[in-house]
Motif scaffolding. Structure first.
Motif, PDB file in Angstrom:
ATOM      1  N   ALA A 232     -11.908  35.821 -16.293  1.00  0.00           N
ATOM      2  CA  ALA A 232     -12.477  36.626 -17.346  1.00  0.00           C
ATOM      3  C   ALA A 232     -12.893  35.523 -18.518  1.00  0.00           C
ATOM      4  CB  ALA A 232     -11.119  37.348 -18.156  1.00  0.00           C
ATOM      5  N   VAL A 233     -11.939  34.556 -18.655  1.00  0.00           N
ATOM      6  CA  VAL A 233     -12.105  33.465 -19.718  1.00  0.00           C
ATOM      7  C   VAL A 233     -13.785  32.774 -19.496  1.00  0.00           C
ATOM      8  CG1 VAL A 233     -11.502  30.898 -20.416  1.00  0.00           C
ATOM      9  CG2 VAL A 233     -10.039  32.927 -20.349  1.00  0.00           C
TER      10      VAL A 233
ATOM     11  N   VAL B 238      -2.082  31.550 -16.294  1.00  0.00           N
ATOM     12  CA  VAL B 238      -2.454  32.572 -16.634  1.00  0.00           C
ATOM     13  C   VAL B 238      -2.746  33.377 -15.161  1.00  0.00           C
ATOM     14  CG1 VAL B 238      -3.322  32.575 -18.793  1.00  0.00           C
ATOM     15  CG2 VAL B 238      -4.792  32.110 -17.057  1.00  0.00           C
TER      16      VAL B 238
ATOM     17  N   ARG C 270      -5.242  39.568  -7.769  1.00  0.00           N
ATOM     18  CA  ARG C 270      -5.686  39.368  -9.169  1.00  0.00           C
ATOM     19  C   ARG C 270      -4.903  39.280 -10.304  1.00  0.00           C
ATOM     20  NH1 ARG C 270      -9.065  44.619 -10.942  1.00  0.00           N
ATOM     21  NH2 ARG C 270      -7.695  44.592 -13.013  1.00  0.00           N
ATOM     22  N   ASP C 271      -3.635  40.043 -10.104  1.00  0.00           N
ATOM     23  CA  ASP C 271      -2.703  39.508 -11.157  1.00  0.00           C
ATOM     24  C   ASP C 271      -1.679  38.767 -10.949  1.00  0.00           C
ATOM     25  OD1 ASP C 271      -3.780  41.770 -12.827  1.00  0.00           O
ATOM     26  OD2 ASP C 271      -2.895  43.351 -11.517  1.00  0.00           O
TER      27      ASP C 271
ATOM     28  N   SER D 199     -13.583  41.488 -18.788  1.00  0.00           N
ATOM     29  CA  SER D 199     -12.482  41.993 -17.856  1.00  0.00           C
ATOM     30  C   SER D 199     -12.973  42.673 -16.889  1.00  0.00           C
ATOM     31  CB  SER D 199     -11.691  42.950 -18.725  1.00  0.00           C
ATOM     32  OG  SER D 199     -10.873  42.142 -19.633  1.00  0.00           O
TER      33      SER D 199
ATOM     34  N   LEU E 233      -7.191  37.080 -12.570  1.00  0.00           N
ATOM     35  CA  LEU E 233      -8.078  37.703 -13.362  1.00  0.00           C
ATOM     36  C   LEU E 233      -8.600  37.204 -14.736  1.00  0.00           C
ATOM     37  CD1 LEU E 233      -9.793  40.416 -13.116  1.00  0.00           C
ATOM     38  CD2 LEU E 233      -8.006  41.350 -14.703  1.00  0.00           C
ATOM     39  N   GLU E 234      -7.623  36.766 -15.303  1.00  0.00           N
ATOM     40  CA  GLU E 234      -7.950  36.057 -16.583  1.00  0.00           C
ATOM     41  C   GLU E 234      -8.799  34.771 -16.627  1.00  0.00           C
ATOM     42  OE1 GLU E 234      -7.554  37.119 -19.711  1.00  0.00           O
ATOM     43  OE2 GLU E 234      -7.303  35.172 -20.681  1.00  0.00           O
TER      44      GLU E 234
END
Lengths: 357, 416, 244, 340
Positions: free
Chosen positions: C100-101, C93, C130-131, C114, C96-97
């Motif tokens: 976020a997790v 992933v 981040r992406d 997020s 960022l994810e």
């Protein structure tokens, strides 16, 4: 299109070999769009049984049953990376629980469907707990799921409680009834129910992936220790996943029994059922939302196609006519070729292509 | 790049093929192929396991159904319908219930006025439901499970004797033959496969045998798909002092039983098959040699004393270079039953054919106690097992008298 | 009272004492450096404190609460988070994810997670990545990601296992500044294992020296570096960035 | 947390510390485990006596269990080697065995030779077949997820079964071993063909053991099993080792096929009989452990036979699976694998 899946679950990234060049950015997850696509597909497919020739409708329903099983398998083994070789256990529980309730107590299969989901989920939680408690991984985990499915099969064969090896016939009703999920032969209602259940299952898998637990699951799959270190409850995440996966697959079992009118221990719990749950997902693309459905779409008719082709072969191949086993050979060859040439599955391969554009 | 192509192809190919391969030819569309234009062949579906583990029987059965169609066409077809010819549509159930179900569906869509099949009980259960719902008659050649006709289906008929008849007559034959020989059977050890077939035979046989004054010794079940040795079970039989060993199973395990009997020498007076898939098969004595000598099997069987059957055996041998088995003779009979019903009904409408089948009265090529007539549930009332025995390396009919090629040899302590 | 108290913790593997009767305290808002030659048991000590391994003896107390033998995720939920020396991103992933997790695991709602993750990603300097899929990050990025993920849990105690190893000197500076800012602005208590002495000297309030599973000594950075026992322990040892 | 367990066939490679001196067999036997195992069986046999109430039956069950167990071990040896080194769950193993069955049938019926002579043809032919399959089919799936490999081997099994069906027809065939009579052993009987299969199983296990322990190829195979990356570093061509291992494993299936030919009815699907049990045996013995496979086979053989005495109405397979699950949970590395 979906962020969850660039890698097969058990390839953990090795930092020393990570490319120094920047990878392409991952698109943001767009759950809404997945749901929209799903809704459009569902609407488009509704008139299908009215357009298809009647004998093709049986194939269409089979495709949907395959898809339902594979969507269930994919939740646990694709997104969760816990390879199950025993989904026959859940399929069989769904089939047996609903038919047992129907035959012995006259309970509607719709209620049987819910009870079957609960029983399958409970069983999955139990064996999941045992397997995780004893830290089974990889092939060992897979073999333990297989062993539990086999034990259910053997227990069913040896239990008077469920008619031993004889199994059950679903009684034919004098009148057709939605409440008892029984319609005229060839009625589009079968297709619509199967379609509804499959669409619901795919929607559930999308919503699950979007949920907190679903995102925990992907983290756990990618790195269990790291997930635990930031506070993800690893065991609970895995158990919830297994229960959900089992419940979805059990729905396929319930519908199967109502559509085919007959179950016995081999049909319900046999290892070929477990394989049928895996095949579409792998062919279509493991750990993708659309893979299982696409795989089912390819595999469902494949058997019929090879059989039909070899029954009435083109002139050049007429010497092959009537050679028993040949259709299975062609099927097996296609299977091997697809898995070898498209290890990511059909959807996986297409998606990689789109992304690179 | 390349992968996209392959993926696209993999996706498109089966779908495209399904679209053309699956669609029915024009003219036969519509449920059940109601009425036939003159001159068009009347279609009969033959649904058997042509691949998978029962392929040997399945292919024989399909061949025999073909022979029957050829014979009827050669004799002028269906005379009441202007000499209409028959056409056999063959389908492979692969021994799998769901494949059997969808193939049955296909045969009906392609215009079959009746279906013959299917060997495995699990497959027949499925096909019977399809036939009932589509109102197309289904003539079961082989499948013993009582449950198939216990559903009250109107469109299913069975030629072979049901499990109940097989098991009860099996016990009765044992009683009669052993008593006539002056050594009435007393204690029966039972070895049965754990599937529906073996379990049902065991249950009914035990009840009947007990009502005839015999006692049941050790009972052991096994998984026919995985068993690889019977010496332990045989030692238990030997230790129990049973004088008869009853065996209900299939071919492969039957061979293992014979080998174990030869090795352990359980000291029984007879090895008594009931509807056994091995002991009356022509290849059995050759495969096990002296080990199988004297084995009995109380089973439905082709009638070797009937000249018509003898002719069929010769034709089959000549055409397929193989010895015809009883299952295949039943398939042949099934096609005859349908042809006879077409003749009497004068119509290819499946419901009319069904009514005619219910009125069948036809002499069978199988050893039976009377002509083929169907009872209210669709069971063949003429069906009855006879007693075969392996004598001097050949399977011969021994009992009852009217079918006996030679007298039964009892006791027949095996491998002595 | 100290925020983190480790008392007489021991653990041996197949008769070999990896950590032997180790005790230390960390006051709220302070920074403890742990050093020692290869094989001294630093990472095992981390694993014991963070719950990845259960100690055979001794206790771990966090803010007065006995957390000995807690599962790792319970330790994290109690407010103490560790990073890994060998980076362990959630590889499939985005960056960022990943963060976020971690935020969700700490109880933040999906929506807020997020936003919080985006802020943290900016703060550790991973904003422009981040992406990206996290498995594609270079080592420096992965080290920051480890840190970012731990921060998302909003820990009171941060256990850092060689966050600076494998970074170039120019890459180290901003990370060290970040760590100082964490203590100063967020009041996070830091415990870190490090080989790079300059960083230990600059950051630590006190230093714990491990050798062969035991505490060799502890004290201020100056005391430790001038102690002959410490010098002896490091003598004959190839200086290296890779610990066992 | 738990490390991947190093394969037990490769102790000298896997062991970091301790005895690196000459690996004597007796020194490596896990005596306590053997003692516990033997103790279990003494209890099991005593219980069987109580349950059956007859010594002959129990003696026969034990003898049959041991002999069948030898056959299971024989079939599982090749499988465990492949499992341990290539990490592939090979569902085509039974189908390979069926190929060897048909080689035997053909040689016996065409040439009239003793079935054992077929060993000299079946083993090399199967070796080459295995090498070819690995090189042209499985090589493309190495390192792919478990499910991909599973489907490929399943596809192979389906393919081989049906090619056999098309080539040889569906009729059951059989092979006779000349002079195959019953032999009395401790009041129980066994056929010569079973004793022979058992004996060769032990010889084969010994040969494989020597091959793995004492030859350069064996050392390389163990090295790859223990640590693929490390093996590559020291210059081992892992692709070649994979091919060789799969070929050896398939050749083992070939040998097993010839030896079981007189014991079974030969049909295209006969090989499938052994697949499931062979997997159980592999896990029981510890994957990659040839001696473990033999011992695991014996345990499963005995379990099956004694289980049938305890629960005459139940399927013997049920007790096999119960033992299997217990071993999976309590010793996932197998009875003879190393603890993590």
């Amino acid at each position: 299109m979906n962020t969850v899946t660039d890698q097969s679950p058990d390839q953990s990234p090795d930092p020393s070999t990570a490319p120094a060049t920047e990878p392409a950015p991952l698109p943001r997850p767009i759950w809404g769009r997945h749901l929209l696509v799903l809704a459009v597909i569902a609407v488009v497919l509704v008139p299908l049984p009215l357009l298809l020739p009647p004998n093709t409708q049986a194939v269409a329903v089979r495709v949907l049953i395959f898809a339902l099983m594979a969507v269930g398998w994919n939740i646990m083994s694709g997104f969760g990376g816990m390879f199950s070789f025993g989904h026959a256990a859940y399929f069989g529980l769904g089939a047996y629980v609903s038919v047992w309730l129907l035959v012995n107590h006259g309970v509607s299969p719709w209620i049987g469907l819910l009870v079957g989901m609960l029983v399958a989920a409970a069983f999955a939680t139990l064996i999941g707990f045992l397997a995780l408690r004893y830290r089974l991984k990889g092939a060992y985990f897979a073999l333990s799921t297989f062993a539990f499915a086999e034990m259910l099969r053997l227990l069913a064969i040896n239990s008077d409680f469920v008619n031993r090896a004889v199994g059950y016939n679903v009684p034919l009703r004098p009148e057709f009834s939605l409440a008892f999920m029984q319609f005229a032969p060839g009625s589009p209602a079968y297709f619509w129910i199967a379609l509804g259940l499959t669409v619901a299952a795919i929607a559930v898998s999308i919503l699950f992936l979007r949920s907190r637990t679903g995102r925990f699951l992907v983290a756990v799959r990618d790195d269990e220790d790291a997930a635990a270190a930031v506070g993800v409850p690893v065991m609970r995440t895995k158990l919830v996943t297994m229960a959900l996966s089992a419940a979805v697959t059990s729905v396929a079992g319930t519908f199967y029994a109502q559509y085919y009118f007959f179950i016995d221990p081999d049909v319900a719990f046999g290892s070929s059922v477990s394989i049928q749950a895996i095949l579409p997902a792998v062919i279509g693309g493991v750990a993708t939302i659309w893979g299982p459905a696409i795989g089912a779409l390819v595999l469902g008719p494949l058997n019929d196609v090879t059989a039909t082709l070899l029954r009435n072969p083109p002139a050049a191949l007429s010497f092959l006519e009537g050679r028993a086993g040949l259709d299975v050979i062609v099927y097996a060859l296609l299977l091997i070729l697809i898995v070898l040439l498209l290890p990511q599955g059909i959807y996986g391969a297409l998606r990689d292509r789109w992304r690179r554009r | 790049m390349r992968k996209t192509w392959i993926a696209g192809l993999a996706l498109a190919l089966p779908l495209a093929l399904a679209a053309c391969g699956g669609s029915t030819p024009p003219g036969t569309a519509g449920a059940g192929g109601a009425t036939k234009a003159a001159g068009e062949a009347i279609k009969i579906g033959s649904l058997h396991p042509l691949s998978g583990s029962s392929a040997a029987d399945g292919q024989q059965m399909d061949n025999a159904a073909k022979l029957a169609v050829e014979a009827i066409n050669a004799a002028g077809g269906i005379k009441s319908m202007g000499g209409a010819k028959l056409e056999l549509l063959s389908a492979d159930s692969q021994g799998k219930p769901e494949v059997g179900q969808s193939e049955a569906q296909r045969l009906i869509q392609e215009g079959a006025v009746s279906i013959v099949g299917t060997y495995q009980s699990a497959v027949s259960q499925n096909v019977a439901a399809v036939a009932e719902r589509n109102k197309v008659p289904f003539v079961i050649d082989v499948s013993s499970a009582d449950a198939i006709l216990a559903q009250g289906y109107k469109y299913s008929f069975r030629l072979q004797p049901s499990g109940t008849v097989l098991a009860e007559d099996g016990a009765q034959n044992l009683f009669d033959v052993s008593k006539a020989a002056g050594k009435p059977a007393k204690k029966i050890a039972i070895l049965h496969e754990q599937g529906p077939f073996g379990t049902a035979i065991k249950d009914t046989f035990s009840k009947k045998a007990q009502s005839l004054g015999m006692t049941i010794g050790p009972v052991a079940s096994y998984d026919a798909a995985s068993v690889s040795d019977f010496t332990t079970q045989m030692a238990a039989v030997k230790a129990s002092g049973s004088d008869v060993l009853m065996v209900a199973g299939y071919y492969r395990d039957g061979v293992l039983v014979a080998n174990a009997v030869k090795t352990v020498k359980p000291g029984v007076n007879a090895v008594w098959g009931v509807a056994n898939g091995a002991f009356d098969v022509p290849t059995f004595p050759g495969e096990v040699g002296a080990a199988g000598e004297g084995f009995f099997d109380s089973n439905y069987h082709l009638d070797g004393t009937n000249p018509d059957t003898q002719a069929l055996m010769k034709t089959y041998q000549a055409k397929y270079k193989d010895q015809i088995r009883t299952a295949a003779v039943l398939s042949y009979d099934a096609v005859r039953v349908i042809a006879d019903s077409l003749e009497r009904s004068g119509s290819a409408d499946p419901t009319k054919v069904r009514d005619a089948i219910a009125q069948t009265n036809l002499k069978s090529l199988i050893a039976s106690k009377g002509p083929i007539t169907f009872g209210p549930t669709g069971e063949n009332e003429g069906a009855a097992p006879i007693l075969m025995q392996v004598q001097s390396g050949k399977v011969v009919q021994t009992f009852p008298k009217e079918f006996a090629q030679t007298a039964p040899r009892y006791p027949a302590t095996p491998a002595s | 009272m100290s925020l983190l108290e480790v008392r007489n913790v021991s653990r041996s593997f197949q008769g070999l004492k990896a950590v032997d009767d180790v005790s230390f305290d960390v006051k709220e808002g302070s920074i403890l450096g742990i050093i020692g030659p290869n094989g001294a048991g630093k990472t095992t000590l981390f694993n014991l404190v963070a719950g990845a391994i259960t100690p055979q003896a001794g206790t771990v107390t966090l803010d007065g609460r006995d957390i000995t033998g807690f599962a790792p995720h319970k330790v994290a939920q109690a407010g103490m988070v560790r990073t890994f020396q060998l980076m362990k991103p959630f590889g499939s992933v985005s960056v960022l994810e990943n963060v976020a997790v971690a935020a969700m695991a700490a109880g933040t709602s999906r929506h807020d997670a997020s936003k919080a993750a985006a802020q943290i990603v900016e703060r550790v300097g991973l904003g422009r990545w981040r992406d990206l899929q996290s498995s594609g990050l270079p080592t420096a990025g992965l080290k920051r990601l480890e840190l970012a993920r731990a921060l998302a849990v909003r820990p009171r105690v941060l256990l850092l296992d060689e966050v600076l190893a494998g970074l170039t000197p120019t890459e180290r500076a901003p990370v060290m500044e970040l760590l100082e800012a964490l203590r100063a602005e967020d009041g996070v208590t830091l415990v870190f294992v490090e080989h790079i002495m300059a960083a230990v000297m600059r950051l630590s309030d006190s230093v714990l020296v491990l050798d062969q599973g035991r505490v060799l000594m502890s004290g201020s950075p100056q005391e430790v570096t001038s102690d002959p026992r410490v010098i002896e322990a490091y003598l004959g040892q190839e200086p290296t960035d890779v610990a066992t | 947390m738990t490390e991947q367990i190093p394969s037990a066939t490769a102790p000298t490679v896997a062991e970091g510390e301790g005895h690196t001196s000459s690996p004597r067999l007796w020194a490596r036997v896990p005596w306590t485990r053997v003692a516990i195992g033997v103790g279990f069986f003494v209890v099991a046999i005593a219980l069987a006596y109580l349950r059956a109430g007859n010594g002959d039956v129990v003696r026969q069950a034990v003898l049959t269990g041991i002999l069948i167990g030898g056959v299971y071990g024989l079939v599982a040896m090749g499988l465990t080697l492949i499992f341990g080194v290539l990490d592939i769950v090979n569902f085509a193993h039974g189908a390979f065995l069926a190929v060897a069955l048909y080689i035997t049938v053909t040689m016996v019926s065409r040439l009239g030779v003793n079935p054992l002579v077929a060993l000299f043809v079946a083993v090399p032919v199967m070796f080459l077949l295995g090498a070819g399959v690995q090189r042209f089919v499985l090589a493309g799936a190495m390192g792919k997820p478990l499910e991909n490999q599973l489907l490929i081997t399943l596809g192979l099994a389906l393919l081989i079964d049906n090619v056999l069906l098309m080539s040889f027809g569906p009729n059951p065939q059989s092979v006779k071993l000349p002079g195959d009579t019953g032999v009395q052993i401790f009041g129980a009987v066994a056929t010569v063909s079973r004793l022979l299969a058992f004996g060769v199983a032990i010889v084969l296990a010994a040969l494989l053991y020597v091959l793995l322990q004492r030859t350069r190829l064996g050392t390389a195979i163990r090295a790859v099993a223990a640590n693929e990356a490390g093996a590559q570093l020291v210059g081992i061509d892992t692709r070649r080792i994979y091919m060789a291992t799969f070929a050896i494993g398939t050749a083992c299936a070939g040998a097993a096929g010839v030896l079981v030919a007189p014991l079974v009815t030969i049909e295209p699907t006969t090989g499938e009989l052994f697949n499931i049990i062979a997997f159980v045996v592999v896990v029981l013995g510890g994957m990659g452990n040839v001696i473990g496979a033999l011992v695991g086979g014996l345990i499963i053989g005995l379990t099956e036979q004694l289980g049938a005495l305890y629960f005459p109405g139940q399927s013997p397979l049920l007790s096999v699976f119960v033992v299997f699950v217990l071993v999976l949970f309590l010793r996932p590395q197998g009875l003879f694998g190393k603890a993590s």
